[in-house]
Each structure stands twice: as structure tokens, then as C-alpha cells.
Design a protein around this motif. Structure first.
Motif, short mmCIF file in Angstrom:
data_model
loop_
_atom_site.label_atom_id
_atom_site.label_comp_id
_atom_site.label_asym_id
_atom_site.label_seq_id
_atom_site.Cartn_x
_atom_site.Cartn_y
_atom_site.Cartn_z
N VAL A 130 0.89 -1.08 0.04
CA VAL A 130 -0.13 0.10 0.13
C VAL A 130 0.85 1.02 0.24
N SER A 131 1.80 1.29 1.03
CA SER A 131 2.65 2.76 1.07
C SER A 131 3.33 2.91 -0.22
N LYS A 132 3.90 1.68 -0.88
CA LYS A 132 4.71 2.07 -1.95
C LYS A 132 3.77 2.33 -3.31
N HIS A 133 2.76 1.91 -3.27
CA HIS A 133 2.02 2.34 -4.42
C HIS A 133 1.42 3.88 -4.25
N GLU A 134 1.38 4.07 -2.91
CA GLU A 134 0.63 5.54 -2.75
C GLU A 134 1.95 6.61 -3.23
N SER A 135 3.00 6.11 -3.02
CA SER A 135 4.02 7.23 -3.20
C SER A 135 4.09 7.55 -4.87
N ARG A 136 3.45 6.73 -5.41
CA ARG A 136 3.77 6.75 -7.05
C ARG A 136 2.39 6.86 -7.65
N CYS A 137 1.32 6.88 -6.70
CA CYS A 137 -0.21 6.83 -7.47
C CYS A 137 -0.48 7.93 -8.09
N PRO A 138 -0.90 7.83 -9.42
CA PRO A 138 -1.32 9.00 -10.43
C PRO A 138 -2.36 9.78 -9.81
N PHE A 139 -3.00 9.41 -8.83
CA PHE A 139 -4.06 10.15 -8.16
C PHE A 139 -3.73 10.85 -6.91
N GLN A 140 -2.31 10.76 -6.71
CA GLN A 140 -1.83 11.56 -5.53
C GLN A 140 -2.14 12.83 -5.50
N GLN A 141 -2.14 13.39 -4.41
CA GLN A 141 -2.66 14.83 -4.23
C GLN A 141 -1.42 15.42 -3.83
N PHE A 142 -1.09 16.79 -4.50
CA PHE A 142 -0.30 17.74 -4.13
C PHE A 142 -0.83 19.00 -3.91
N GLN A 143 -0.20 19.78 -2.73
CA GLN A 143 -0.62 21.22 -2.74
C GLN A 143 0.34 22.22 -3.40
N CYS A 144 -0.40 23.23 -3.97
CA CYS A 144 0.25 24.40 -4.57
C CYS A 144 1.12 24.98 -3.65
N PRO A 145 2.67 25.05 -3.64
CA PRO A 145 3.09 25.83 -2.65
C PRO A 145 3.14 27.24 -2.69
N ILE A 146 2.84 27.81 -3.89
CA ILE A 146 2.50 29.38 -3.98
C ILE A 146 1.21 29.62 -3.22
N CYS A 147 0.03 28.61 -3.39
CA CYS A 147 -1.14 28.96 -2.87
C CYS A 147 -1.25 28.64 -1.34
N LEU A 148 -0.30 27.98 -0.79
CA LEU A 148 -0.33 27.74 0.56
C LEU A 148 -0.58 28.87 1.42
N ASP A 149 -0.23 30.17 1.35
CA ASP A 149 -0.14 31.10 1.95
C ASP A 149 -1.25 32.30 1.63
N SER A 150 -2.14 31.65 0.74
CA SER A 150 -3.30 32.43 0.25
C SER A 150 -4.72 31.93 0.91
N ASP A 151 -5.80 32.43 0.52
CA ASP A 151 -6.96 31.92 1.00
C ASP A 151 -7.51 31.00 0.15
N LYS A 152 -7.03 31.03 -1.18
CA LYS A 152 -7.39 30.02 -2.11
C LYS A 152 -6.54 29.01 -2.39
N ARG A 153 -6.47 28.09 -1.46
CA ARG A 153 -5.47 26.79 -1.30
C ARG A 153 -5.98 25.97 -2.42
N TRP A 154 -4.85 25.53 -3.22
CA TRP A 154 -5.17 24.65 -4.44
C TRP A 154 -4.47 22.98 -4.11
N THR A 155 -5.32 22.23 -4.34
CA THR A 155 -4.88 20.68 -4.20
C THR A 155 -5.18 20.11 -5.46
N GLY A 156 -4.24 19.13 -6.07
CA GLY A 156 -4.70 18.32 -7.11
C GLY A 156 -3.46 17.34 -7.64
N THR A 157 -3.66 16.75 -8.72
CA THR A 157 -2.55 15.62 -9.10
C THR A 157 -1.70 16.34 -9.76
N ALA A 158 -0.51 15.68 -10.08
CA ALA A 158 0.71 15.98 -10.77
C ALA A 158 0.39 16.68 -12.13
#
Length: 385
Positions: free
Chosen positions: A87-115
Motif C-alpha cells: 500500500v505505502s509503496k503504491h501511494e507514493s507513486r499513485c497517479p491520483f496522489q494529491q499535491f498542494q500548490c506551494p504558492i497557494c499555501l499562504d493564500s485564502d485560495k489553497r489548491w490541491t490536485g494531481t501532478a
């Protein structure tokens, strides 16, 4: 029992097959404490349970081998079902893995999505932060994030001053890519200043797990040294304006792309995503890490168990694998064990270098391959080595 009832029972078992301490999927060896609490192997190893562990629960371990578990990202489309140890190994490479936009982290409009969606987000929202679209002032960077693309993958270029030494600027590249190629790649940072001076450094790419700059993989730029190199008289002189280019290199064994490719994934360190060499360590579950990453880990980042065991068999196998030079795409034909290749790369004639006479008799801006230095010195400086 009807098939529908059996499927419902299986789903209920999967839902409850979690450690009562960490609430993660039960990883073997599964134990039971004096109060009847079921805990996973990592928690038992770390003595996380308040009560004394009295027995190993082999029945649950056998049940766990029969179950397949959904990926964490199953709710957003990942259809994969996995055995507990994968499970852990797959999730580190899963195409549905979610990433946060580093620029949007400090704003009110946070963005999260796939690669994949991250690239679209960067182009549509942060196009001004793409490397190549602008020049920057080196001494005004502070905590800054930029983006660049390579073969369809998006990367984040993170600039940050050393919190304990403001004369030291750190630079790291974070990868949103999930492919094996990207996760064991290196980057070369090239800064080109207004006075035509260049600054080049190479280091390893980090996975975009978090946005902290790791000093171990970051390029470290000394501002006083760079200022002296550029012959700047003050911190605010205009020559500190620069443009940035990034090159990506990937280490590939000789039989990369063949039927052995699946085997190669097993000798990749799960922290730095490079091929393991010399000493290889593993946790009680079997997650493996290279000797360079082991000192940085207090416990396994996947299952939180101790990492005390050497994997001698895997060490033996890894030493038998023949690797190409990192500059094979430039024409280098050298191949050997990874340890010998790493030594070779330090003096590889295909590595990019600057003019060796630059500091003594000329302000030559030439850059080229090591094997080209002789002709450069003869043709451009009239000097024969």
C-alpha cells in the motif's frame, strides 16, 4: 453465506483492519496487549501501547494476507487494490496522489490536485512564476517558489535563506512527478547574470512531500563568495539580476527499459529514490533505504518501525548491477558498479566545466565538456597544455 453478504463482510473487515493506536492499516507482526488492544508491528516495536504486549496475533496476520486494501486515493478515482505490504509503496507513486500548490499555501485560495493538474494550474494561475519568463534579483529572493517543466513533468524551484546564516542561500528542486525516472533524477542549476557571468551547480531532486528545503539535497550559494566572483561592490548592484536555466539528468542502468525494469524498482531507496549502493538497511516490514538516508531517519517513514537491519542479499545484488555514467546522453560510454560510476563522474570528460584559466589570466565565459578544454585553450587563448 450469499456472495453479497460475503463481500459486505470483506469490506467490513478491511474497514476495521486498523491499528487501534495509530489507526493505520495493521502491518505485521500484529500484537495484542493485556487489555485486548490490537496494535501493528511498528507500534509494538516503538512500544506505543500503554499496556504490555502479551501475544502475537497470527490469525489476524493470516487474514491480512487474504485481504486487498484500497489506495488512499480510491475516493477520487484510483481503482487499485493492494496487499497490505504494497500500500505505502503504491501511494507514493499513485497517479491520483494529491499535491498542494506551494504558492497557494499562504493564500485564502489553497489548491490541491494531481501532478498532471498541477501543470495546468501553474500555467493558468502562476505563469509569471515559470522559470524563463522573468529575471530575478538574487539578493531579494527570500522564500520564493518558481516552476519549470521537463518532458511534461512540472517541478518547483524553491529558494530559501539559511535561517541561521542569511549570507547562505539554499536552492532545491521538488518533483511532482511519480515516474521512476523523475524520482531518481538530478538537476543542474545555471544562473546567468547581466555581466555574462555564470554560476552552475548540480544536486539531487526531492519528491514534493513537503515544502521544507532539505540542506542535504539543496544547492548552497554563498552570497559573499558569489558577490566576489561577480565582482560586485555592493549588495544592491544591478548585476545581481539573473536568468535561470535548469537541466535534468537521470541515472539509468545498462538494462534499463528491458524486462528487468520491474526488478530495478526494488533496489531504489524509498527516501531519495536513487539506486541503493554499498550499505542497505530495512525495517521489519521490508522497506529498504540506502546508507546515505539511514542517518536521517529515526524510524521508517512508511510504517514507523525501527530500521536496524542490514539487507546483505540486496547489497550483493545491487553491486552486480552495471550502471551508466550520468552523462551517458552526452556521449559517455563508461559503465560499472554504482560506486565506481560515482567516482568516475567526478572527472568524466563529458561533464560540463568552465574555463580553467578564468581565474588567472582572463574573464573567459566559455563553458563546455572536459574533453574540449584542450582545444579551447589552444584556439581561444593560444595556450598549449
Amino acid at each position: 453465506m450469499g456472495m453479497a453478504n460475503f463481500e459486505n463482510l470483506t469490506q467490513e473487515m478491511i474497514q476495521c483492519f486498523k491499528c487501534e493506536n495509530c489507526e493505520e492499516i495493521l502491518q505485521p507482526p500484529i500484537s495484542i496487549c493485556a487489555e485486548g488492544t490490537i496494535i501493528c508491528g511498528p507500534c509494538s516495536e516503538l512500544k506505543q501501547c500503554k499496556e504490555q504486549v502479551i501475544a502475537n496475533c497470527s490469525i489476524l496476520e493470516n487474514i491480512g494476507k487474504l485481504l486487498t486494501f484500497p489506495c488512499t486515493y480510491s475516493s477520487i478515482g484510483c481503482p487499485v487494490q493492494l496487499q497490505v505490504h504494497n500500500v505505502s509503496k503504491h501511494e507514493s507513486r499513485c497517479p491520483f496522489q494529491q499535491f498542494q500548490c506551494p504558492i497557494c499555501l499562504d493564500s485564502d485560495k489553497r489548491w490541491t490536485g494531481t501532478a498532471k493538474n498541477m501543470g495546468l494550474h501553474v500555467i493558468s494561475v502562476h505563469s509569471s512564476a515559470i522559470v524563463g519568463n522573468r529575471t530575478r534579483c538574487l539578493l531579494e529572493l527570500g522564500k520564493t517558489t518558481e516552476f519549470f517543466f521537463h518532458k511534461g513533468e512540472v517541478f518547483a524551484l524553491i529558494w530559501e535563506y539559511n535561517p541561521t546564516d542569511l549570507d547562505m542561500l539554499w536552492c532545491a528542486v521538488k518533483s511532482f512527478g511519480i515516474s521512476d525516472d523523475i524520482q531518481r533524477s538530478y538537476f543542474k542549476l545555471k544562473l546567468k547574470f547581466q555581466n555574462s557571468e555564470e554560476y552552475c551547480e548540480k544536486n539531487q531532486i526531492e519528491p514534493a512531500i513537503n515544502w521544507k528545503v532539505d540542506p542535504n539535497t539543496a544547492i548552497k550559494i554563498s552570497i559573499p563568495v558569489l558577490r566576489a566572483k561577480l565582482q560586485l561592490k555592493s549588495k544592491i548592484e544591478g548585476k545581481t539580476i539573473f536568468g535561470t536555466t535548469i537541466e535534468i539528468f537521470t541515472r539509468k542502468p545498462l538494462f534499463y527499459g528491458s524486462s528487468h525494469e520491474g526488478f530495478l524498482r526494488d533496489i531504489i531507496c524509498l527516501v531519495c529514490y536513487d539506486y541503493m549502493n554499498e550499505t542497505i538497511f530495512q525495517c521489519i516490514i521490508g522497506h529498504s533505504f540506502c546508507g546515505n538516508c539511514k542517518p536521517k531517519l529515526n524510524h521508517c517513514p512508511f510504517c514507523r518501525s525501527k530500521i536496524d537491519n542490514r539487507n546483505y542479499k540486496l547489497e550483493y545484488i545491487s553491486k552486480k548491477i552495471c550502471h551508466r555514467c550520468l552523462y551517458s546522453d552526452e556521449g559517455c560510454m563508461f559503465s560499472s558498479s554504482l560506486s565506481k560510476v560515482l567516482l568516475h563522474e567526478k572527472t568524466c570528460k563529458y561533464a560540463e566545466v568552465g574555463c580553467p584559466l578564468k581565474s588567472f589570466i582572463t574573464k573567459c565565459k566559455w563553458r563546455g565538456r572536459l574533453y574540449q578544454i584542450y582545444l579551447h585553450a589552444l584556439d581561444d587563448h593560444g595556450i598549449q597544455f
